[in-house]
Design a protein around this motif. Structure first.
Motif, short mmCIF file in Angstrom:
data_model
loop_
_atom_site.label_atom_id
_atom_site.label_comp_id
_atom_site.label_asym_id
_atom_site.label_seq_id
_atom_site.Cartn_x
_atom_site.Cartn_y
_atom_site.Cartn_z
N UNK A 16 0.80 -1.29 0.10
CA UNK A 16 -0.03 0.05 0.04
C UNK A 16 0.97 1.27 0.03
N UNK A 17 0.32 2.30 -0.53
CA UNK A 17 1.15 3.57 -0.56
C UNK A 17 1.68 4.13 0.97
N UNK A 18 0.59 3.86 1.82
CA UNK A 18 0.87 4.23 3.15
C UNK A 18 2.16 3.67 3.80
N UNK A 19 2.60 2.26 3.23
CA UNK A 19 3.61 1.58 3.69
C UNK A 19 5.14 1.95 2.96
N UNK A 20 4.96 2.88 2.23
CA UNK A 20 6.43 3.26 1.54
C UNK A 20 7.00 4.35 2.19
N UNK A 21 8.07 3.92 2.84
CA UNK A 21 8.86 4.97 3.49
C UNK A 21 9.70 5.66 2.66
N UNK A 22 10.50 4.94 1.73
CA UNK A 22 11.44 5.48 0.79
C UNK A 22 11.82 4.70 -0.40
N UNK A 23 12.09 5.46 -1.47
CA UNK A 23 12.29 4.71 -2.64
C UNK A 23 13.77 5.23 -3.00
N UNK A 24 14.57 4.27 -3.37
CA UNK A 24 16.04 4.35 -4.00
C UNK A 24 15.89 4.28 -5.47
N UNK A 25 16.26 5.13 -6.18
CA UNK A 25 16.45 5.11 -7.61
C UNK A 25 17.90 5.00 -7.80
N UNK A 26 18.25 3.60 -8.01
CA UNK A 26 19.72 3.30 -8.48
C UNK A 26 19.83 3.40 -10.28
N UNK A 27 20.92 4.31 -10.53
CA UNK A 27 20.95 4.32 -11.88
C UNK A 27 22.38 4.20 -12.17
N UNK A 28 22.87 2.92 -12.52
CA UNK A 28 24.25 2.73 -12.95
C UNK A 28 24.69 3.46 -14.22
N UNK A 29 25.75 3.85 -14.30
CA UNK A 29 26.30 4.54 -15.68
C UNK A 29 25.78 3.97 -16.84
N UNK A 46 17.43 3.54 -18.06
CA UNK A 46 17.03 2.76 -17.25
C UNK A 46 17.51 2.63 -15.68
N UNK A 47 16.81 2.13 -14.88
CA UNK A 47 17.31 2.18 -13.32
C UNK A 47 16.82 1.08 -12.62
N UNK A 48 17.01 1.02 -11.47
CA UNK A 48 16.47 -0.10 -10.53
C UNK A 48 15.81 0.74 -9.45
N UNK A 49 14.83 0.38 -8.68
CA UNK A 49 14.01 0.82 -7.67
C UNK A 49 14.38 -0.27 -6.59
N UNK A 50 14.47 0.44 -5.20
CA UNK A 50 14.76 -0.29 -4.15
C UNK A 50 13.47 0.43 -3.33
N UNK A 53 13.04 -3.78 -7.83
CA UNK A 53 12.42 -3.69 -9.06
C UNK A 53 13.57 -3.36 -10.06
N UNK A 54 13.89 -4.39 -10.67
CA UNK A 54 15.33 -4.01 -11.63
C UNK A 54 14.80 -3.68 -13.31
N UNK A 55 15.50 -3.07 -13.91
CA UNK A 55 15.42 -2.62 -15.18
C UNK A 55 14.12 -1.67 -15.30
N UNK A 56 13.98 -0.96 -14.83
CA UNK A 56 12.85 0.01 -14.96
C UNK A 56 13.32 1.06 -16.01
#
Length: 174
Positions: free
Chosen positions: A108-121, A128-132, A145-148
């Motif tokens: 649920x949206x209420x449980x999301x505390x933090x989203x890290x967007x990792x974008x390798x070079x 593209x990037x990856x969500x954590x 979530x990889x390869x977004x």
């Protein structure tokens, strides 16, 4: 939807809470980069099959078996990437994946505390990037979530939905 369609295309709409007013904001498929490794496996298998006439007849079975294994493994990886979907709705985010057996992880949206967007070079170059996702729960089914594709746009879409739902408090305008 036939048998092939049910294997290659997950039915996202049947997971929605329609009577609660849930609508899809974004359905995210894997970026094309996720298909590169399986495609390279297929190319290697094709090269092995093309070299078969030039191998010793007593040893031709070995490159043939290796090529068949590469074709099967690459095809399986392509199918896995094709059915993996990450969905953003006005109430939650969820992921549906799995070829023979389907798994669904929901947050649920209420449980999301933090989203890290990792974008390798290379991800920055190719888009593209990856969500954590971090939540209050220690272990969760919806973490990586990889390869977004277009990860910044997807992150903003999630932030917009969270803000509109009123979960982060009212906007302060100065």
């Amino acid at each position: 939807m036939g048998l092939l369609g049910s294997v290659t295309e997950p039915d996202i709409r049947r997971h929605l809470l329609r009577e609660e007013g849930e609508v899809i904001v974004d359905e995210v498929r894997k970026h094309w980069v996720a298909y590169v490794r399986p495609a390279l496996e297929w190319l290697l298998a094709a090269a092995l099959l093309l070299l078969l006439p030039f191998t010793h007849p007593d040893l031709a079975w070995l490159p043939f078996l290796v090529a068949c294994g590469l074709l099967l493994h690459g095809g399986w990886k392509i199918l896995q990437a094709r059915v993996d979907r990450f969905v953003i709705t006005n109430m939650r985010v969820f992921r549906v994946h799995g070829v023979l057996s389907r798994q669904q992880a929901t947050m649920p949206l209420s449980r999301i505390l933090d989203i890290t967007v990792a974008k390798p070079f290379i991800g920055r170059v190719l888009g593209y990037g990856h969500f954590v996702f971090e939540s209050a729960a220690q272990e969760q089914g919806l973490r990586d979530i990889r390869f977004v594709g277009r990860p910044d746009d997807r992150d903003l879409a999630i932030q917009r939905v969270v803000q509109r739902s009123g979960l982060r408090g009212p906007r302060v305008v100065n």
